[in-house]
Design an enzyme around this catalytic site. Structure first.
Site, PDB file in Angstrom:
ATOM      1  N   ARG A 281     -54.711-109.629  16.243  1.00  0.00           N
ATOM      2  CA  ARG A 281     -54.799-108.591  17.260  1.00  0.00           C
ATOM      3  C   ARG A 281     -53.676-108.799  18.264  1.00  0.00           C
ATOM      4  NH1 ARG A 281     -61.285-108.697  18.737  1.00  0.00           N
ATOM      5  NH2 ARG A 281     -62.062-107.989  16.706  1.00  0.00           N
ATOM      6  N   HIS A 282     -53.370-107.769  19.052  1.00  0.00           N
ATOM      7  CA  HIS A 282     -52.308-107.900  20.038  1.00  0.00           C
ATOM      8  C   HIS A 282     -52.710-108.887  21.130  1.00  0.00           C
ATOM      9  CE1 HIS A 282     -49.792-104.792  18.338  1.00  0.00           C
ATOM     10  NE2 HIS A 282     -50.801-103.923  18.328  1.00  0.00           N
ATOM     11  N   GLU A 283     -51.726-109.637  21.588  1.00  0.00           N
ATOM     12  CA  GLU A 283     -51.972-110.573  22.680  1.00  0.00           C
ATOM     13  C   GLU A 283     -52.438-109.806  23.910  1.00  0.00           C
ATOM     14  OE1 GLU A 283     -53.033-113.400  24.084  1.00  0.00           O
ATOM     15  OE2 GLU A 283     -51.520-114.394  22.839  1.00  0.00           O
ATOM     16  N   ASP A 292     -48.062-108.632  17.170  1.00  0.00           N
ATOM     17  CA  ASP A 292     -46.982-108.278  18.089  1.00  0.00           C
ATOM     18  C   ASP A 292     -45.607-108.318  17.439  1.00  0.00           C
ATOM     19  OD1 ASP A 292     -48.787-108.025  20.256  1.00  0.00           O
ATOM     20  OD2 ASP A 292     -48.773-110.193  20.541  1.00  0.00           O
TER      21      ASP A 292
END
Length: 648
Positions: A281-283, A292
């Site tokens: 998942r995105h930071e 990312d």
């Protein structure tokens, strides 16, 4: 990602007088590929059985808690004669306020503690802080809880003194939620190995001879039993058909489509959920995860393709005016597809313009493509063979010839720096790059994204930007923020322009593989040094941290550095040594618009999604997401075989 390995023994973490004295952290445990027709089914059969069961404590005194993914059960036992307030903070949350977990009443008598059950996150290490009713800190315990583990936190006085001791005991070991990733990796690695061995065997003369005899016998039998084999019919031999030689193979670089395909496949996988693992998942704010990496790489290779395609069209006799019209029309199509088709509310009836999100991935690609292609049309040269190569400045030919475009990009970067660090934002400090919310000790709760967020809210309106930014996960932000916003588009142009530079290198040094790869590595080194200076080699404490939400300057230089190095590896193995055909990534790379739009539109339809037996299982989510991604690879392969390519 470092994998965490389970330990059999119980681990304890002790804090005496507010200082940690004895803590042990609980740790958690490509050459050609054949078409992926059976891959999705194979993964589904092998990975689904690994679905993890929810673990609850076996202690009879403890209330059974139904745990979800990335959760653990914690019982706080208080032997003190005062009430204890439990707070927590994620170690990934930079300069954050503690958040209250709950309250534990005072112990009834010595040896008879009161207790309270809580659910804690297991994604990252967290710090527990225990205070008394006067907000005085009693102890502070950092600990990384394991998924579905059961833990006890004991709070008591040490040796009948006023010193408070806090220790964590593992009552029931956590599950290893990373085993499905290992199994999936082994399955795909096995398929790749089997494909490589099969390709090698098919290349042997002995195998070729056997297959030729078998196919020849079958063809003869077919002809005998068909109309062509009936009496009175003459069958012309293949050798009698004098056909013109096939056209020369295209000079299209397979490595570029392979690179694009790698980015696209990972993008589809993480968009589908990535098995619900945090590193897919995105930071939340500063830093990088796998999710990312891929969008900037896609932007980078788009820039490379712009350089090659415009050069080819100019050499073919196209005028710059006609190419400019094509660029504008293509950009408009990308923007409209992103605005009206790739929309989170498209399946909920007629789109409402009151809350229509204006920015987006395809919208960002459209603006970036328009800007970079126009810059290249201003300076691109159709014939590079007549350029001097013996002048003193010839080593920098691929830069100096295009100095007007470089000047424009540098001026755009100056605009980004000035707006980011000098634009006054009401209620926020100038140059603020933080997430707001509980970050920065809660002082700038409504300043999410600083100038970038302010410009989007001012130009587009709060209802027309992304409402659920990734910063809400850890930093509990309340403000809407769009990671594909206006200000970040400037650095997206820079990323594509760095990819354009890779295309210029390929054009100027074509067929000189050593020169191309060495210049790629030099660019990667230079960009890496710039990133190290901007970030001070840290996540949060540099001048400009790496941040995907902001598309910060260091984010672009870091990802461009990675892109140059990865492009060297793919270029060397695919186009230079030809050890690998680029499959299966080559196929989606050739049909990227089809795959991207299709995976968004049909996301909620079978076979890309189905009703799961256990929606709180990483294994089942991982299986579903891998099957969905593999389906799009298979679809792109079938379209490739039929020579169907969706281009705009």
């Amino acid at each position: 990602m470092a994998k965490r390995k389970l330990k059999k023994s119980k681990e304890t973490s002790s804090v005496v007088g507010g200082k940690r004295t004895n803590t042990k952290e609980m740790t958690q445990p490509e050459k050609n590929m054949f078409p992926l027709a059976a891959l999705a089914l194979f993964v589904a059969v092998c990975v689904v059985p690994l679905t993890a069961e929810i673990s609850t404590s076996g202690h009879p005194h403890r209330r059974r808690i139904v745990l979800k993914m990335d959760e653990a059960s914690l019982t706080v036992n208080n032997e003190l004669d005062t009430e204890v307030v439990v707070y927590w903070m994620s170690q990934r949350c930079y300069q954050c306020l503690y958040q209250q977990l709950g309250v534990v009443s005072a112990g009834s008598s010595p040896g008879h503690p009161s207790s309270a059950d809580f659910v804690v996150s297991t994604q990252h290490e967290i710090t527990l802080q225990l205070n008394n009713t006067r907000s005085q800190e009693l102890c502070n315990v950092p600990f990384h809880f394991g998924e579905h583990g059961n833990y006890s936190l004991w709070v008591k006085n040490l040796n009948n003194s006023s010193t408070v001791n806090c220790s964590i005991v593992t009552d029931e070991k956590p599950v290893n939620s990373y085993i499905p990733i290992l199994v999936a990796f082994l399955i795909f690695a096995g398929l790749a190995l089997a494909s490589a061995i099969g390709t090698k065997l098919l290349g042997l003369d002995l195998v070729k001879g056997i297959l030729f005899r078998i196919s020849g016998t079958m063809e003869t039998e077919r002809l005998i039993n068909s109309e062509l084999g009936s009496p009175g019919r003459t069958v012309s031999l293949v050798a009698d058909n004098i056909l013109p030689p096939p056209p020369s193979p295209s000079k299209r670089l397979r490595s570029l489509d392979t690179f694009r395909g790698i980015s696209l496949v990972i993008m589809v996988f993480v968009n589908y959920g990535g098995g619900r693992y945090w590193f897919f998942r995105h930071e939340s704010w500063n830093g990088l995860t796998v999710a990312d990496l891929v969008f900037p790489w896609f932007v980078f290779i788009m820039g490379t393709s712009i350089a090659l395609s415009i050069n080819a069209l100019l050499r073919a006799g196209s005028t710059r005016r006609s190419l400019l019209w094509k660029v504008v029309w293509r950009s408009l199509q990308l923007f409209l597809i992103g605005l009206f088709i790739i929309n989170p509310n498209y399946c909920q009836g007629t789109l409402s313009f009151d809350n229509l999100r204006i920015p987006g991935v395809l919208q960002r690609l459209a603006w970036t493509y328009l800007a970079v292609a126009c810059l290249d049309l201003l300076v691109a040269r159709g014939h590079l063979d007549i350029l001097p190569t013996d002048a003193w400045w010839s080593p920098a030919l691929d830069i100096l010839l295009y100095w007007p475009a470089w000047l424009c990009v540098l001026l755009l970067e100056v605009v980004w720096l000035c707006l980011t660090f000098l634009l006054p934002v009401p209620g926020c400090p100038r140059g603020y790059l933080g997430p707001g919310g509980i970050g920065d000790m809660g002082l700038y709760a409504n300043c999410t994204g600083g100038a970038a967020g302010y410009i989007d809210r001012w130009l587009l309106g709060e209802s027309h930007i992304y409402q659920n930014p990734s910063s809400r996960v850890i930093y509990a932000t309340r403000m809407p923020y769009d990671p594909e916003g206006v200000l970040g588009s400037i650095n997206s142009i820079l990323m594509a322009f760095l990819g354009l530079q890779a295309g210029k290198i390929i054009l100027h040094y074509r067929d000189l593989h050593r020169s191309i790869m060495s210049r790629f590595l030099v660019w990667g080194l230079v960009l890496g040094v710039i990133s190290a200076v901007l970030t001070k080699c840290s996540t949060d404490q540099g001048f400009i941290p790496v941040n995907k939400n902001l598309w910060s300057l260091s984010y672009v230089t870091t990802l461009a550095c990675f892109a140059y190095v990865l492009l060297v590896l793919v270029y060397y193995t695919v186009d230079v040594k030809k050890w690998w055909s680029g499959a299966p990534f080559y196929y989606p790379g050739m049909n990227s618009i089809l795959v991207y739009v299709g995976h968004e539109v049909f996301e909620d339809y079978f076979p890309f999604r189905w009703r799961m037996v256990n929606s709180q299982s990483h294994a089942e989510h991982l299986t579903q997401n891998l099957v969905a991604t593999s389906c799009w690879v298979l679809i792109s392969y079938l379209f490739y075989r039929k020579k169907v390519f969706w281009k705009i």
